[in-house]
Design an enzyme around this catalytic site. Structure first.
Site, PDB file in Angstrom:
ATOM      1  N   ASP A 149       0.912  -1.300   0.125  1.00  0.00           N
ATOM      2  CA  ASP A 149       0.070   0.167   0.005  1.00  0.00           C
ATOM      3  C   ASP A 149       0.828   1.276  -0.100  1.00  0.00           C
ATOM      4  O   ASP A 149       1.826   1.229   0.498  1.00  0.00           O
ATOM      5  CB  ASP A 149      -0.761  -0.100   1.512  1.00  0.00           C
ATOM      6  CG  ASP A 149      -2.104   0.950   1.319  1.00  0.00           C
ATOM      7  OD1 ASP A 149      -1.533   2.271   0.941  1.00  0.00           O
ATOM      8  OD2 ASP A 149      -3.219   0.785   1.236  1.00  0.00           O
ATOM      9  N   ASN A 157      -2.546  12.743  -3.184  1.00  0.00           N
ATOM     10  CA  ASN A 157      -3.949  13.446  -3.930  1.00  0.00           C
ATOM     11  C   ASN A 157      -4.368  14.715  -3.357  1.00  0.00           C
ATOM     12  O   ASN A 157      -4.621  15.694  -4.110  1.00  0.00           O
ATOM     13  CB  ASN A 157      -4.888  12.546  -4.043  1.00  0.00           C
ATOM     14  CG  ASN A 157      -4.600  11.459  -4.727  1.00  0.00           C
ATOM     15  OD1 ASN A 157      -4.221  11.371  -5.801  1.00  0.00           O
ATOM     16  ND2 ASN A 157      -5.141  10.035  -4.667  1.00  0.00           N
ATOM     17  N   HIS A 162      -5.074  14.652  -8.210  1.00  0.00           N
ATOM     18  CA  HIS A 162      -5.273  13.283  -8.666  1.00  0.00           C
ATOM     19  C   HIS A 162      -4.480  13.017  -9.922  1.00  0.00           C
ATOM     20  O   HIS A 162      -3.994  11.818  -9.988  1.00  0.00           O
ATOM     21  CB  HIS A 162      -6.808  12.896  -9.100  1.00  0.00           C
ATOM     22  CG  HIS A 162      -7.471  13.198  -7.873  1.00  0.00           C
ATOM     23  ND1 HIS A 162      -7.643  11.871  -6.942  1.00  0.00           N
ATOM     24  CD2 HIS A 162      -8.431  14.092  -7.025  1.00  0.00           C
ATOM     25  CE1 HIS A 162      -8.373  12.209  -5.727  1.00  0.00           C
ATOM     26  NE2 HIS A 162      -8.898  13.384  -5.983  1.00  0.00           N
ATOM     27  N   ASP A 166      -1.892   9.801  -9.799  1.00  0.00           N
ATOM     28  CA  ASP A 166      -2.147   8.709 -11.059  1.00  0.00           C
ATOM     29  C   ASP A 166      -0.543   8.593 -11.382  1.00  0.00           C
ATOM     30  O   ASP A 166      -0.277   7.363 -11.668  1.00  0.00           O
ATOM     31  CB  ASP A 166      -2.789   9.180 -12.248  1.00  0.00           C
ATOM     32  CG  ASP A 166      -4.414   8.914 -11.844  1.00  0.00           C
ATOM     33  OD1 ASP A 166      -4.792   8.643 -10.763  1.00  0.00           O
ATOM     34  OD2 ASP A 166      -5.149   9.753 -12.655  1.00  0.00           O
ATOM     35  N   GLU A 192      -4.908   2.284  -3.784  1.00  0.00           N
ATOM     36  CA  GLU A 192      -3.524   2.210  -4.071  1.00  0.00           C
ATOM     37  C   GLU A 192      -2.845   0.919  -3.565  1.00  0.00           C
ATOM     38  O   GLU A 192      -1.936   1.016  -3.049  1.00  0.00           O
ATOM     39  CB  GLU A 192      -2.835   3.426  -3.461  1.00  0.00           C
ATOM     40  CG  GLU A 192      -3.006   3.664  -1.770  1.00  0.00           C
ATOM     41  CD  GLU A 192      -4.739   4.078  -1.236  1.00  0.00           C
ATOM     42  OE1 GLU A 192      -4.422   4.345  -0.220  1.00  0.00           O
ATOM     43  OE2 GLU A 192      -5.538   4.154  -2.087  1.00  0.00           O
TER      44      GLU A 192
END
Length: 267
Positions: A149, A157, A162, A166, A192
């Site tokens: 994770d 974010n 975002h 990404d 994630e």
């Protein structure tokens, strides 16, 4: 081999014609053989079909001095347009087949891969396990499941947006994939969170997991340093979902212990 047999049939026909007095139907026979080659061309590669079919005209050209076909010119006048028509038909058939195959492969790819990162998605699990949720073909090949994770991904974010998030997901995926071996699988489990199916034949599980943790830590990102926490559990031959839960438990332990580390599940 099918074309070879067809040409043998052609030469047997030519041999029979050599002994016949009435050759009025030779032109019709030649047209029929063209349609036989049409059927073969549907299954053959385009270049092979074009060459092998074209040799029919060489066959009758070689035979003509010995047989003297009464409709020799007509055989060419009818045969060549038919040959070109068959070739165009083969081109259309092959293009249609290739387009359908490309579309099928793209659909299969989208069904099994995550669009953003290129990692597998959960659908790949169904091809690796049976109806009892047991991994297939694992005899004498101990495996483990690692779950990792991204640490403080929500903060990335919220701070950078975002799109930057990404980019981080893609970069982390590439870093982990660079360490994995060809038959190890990287699966985006959700958000994630990612799953790695590892093979013991490549060394100690925890060392292997730590290798791709370090690969992420050493990767430069536009948002700064990015790390991952990893939980690892050895698959015991039972329901893989239990191993996933165990790896998830180890992941939470890694998070609680300060992140950016690997924890092996232990009863």
């Amino acid at each position: 081999m099918s074309y070879f047999v067809a040409h043998c049939v052609m030469w047997c026909t030519i041999w029979a014609c050599y002994f016949l007095d009435d050759l009025r139907f030779a032109c019709v026979g030649f047209i029929i053989i063209n349609f036989i080659f049409l059927v073969l061309g549907i299954a053959a590669p385009l270049k092979l079909a074009f060459i092998a079919h074209g040799l029919l005209f060489l066959d009758i050209s070689i035979a003509e001095p010995f047989i003297h076909y009464p409709d020799f010119a007509m055989m060419f006048l009818l045969g060549i347009p038919l040959y070109m028509g068959i070739f165009i038909f083969d081109v259309i058939i092959e293009k249609t087949y290739r387009d359908q195959m490309d579309m099928k492969l793209k659909l299969e790819d989208h069904l099994r891969h995550d669009v953003l990162t290129g990692a597998y998605n959960r659908n790949i699990i169904s091809s690796l396990t049976d109806e009892k949720h047991l991994f297939k073909n694992t005899a004498n090949t101990p495996i483990a499941i690692a779950i990792y994770d991204l640490d403080k991904f929500k903060l990335i974010n919220d701070t950078y947006g975002h799109t930057a998030g990404d980019d981080v997901l893609i970069g982390v995926t590439n870093a982990v994939r660079s360490i994995l071996h060809p038959n190890e699988l990287l699966i985006r489990w959700g958000g994630e969170e990612f799953v790695v199916i590892m093979k013991e034949s490549y060394g100690n599980f925890i060392e292997h997991a730590d290798a791709f943790r370090k690969a992420v830590e050493n990767t430069k990102f536009a948002v700064g340093k990015v790390t991952i926490s990893v939980g690892v559990a050895v698959y015991d031959g039972g329901d893989y979902q239990k191993t996933i839960q165990n790896a998830d438990t180890a992941l939470y332990e890694a998070k609680n212990n300060g992140r950016n580390q690997v924890v092996m599940y232990n009863d």
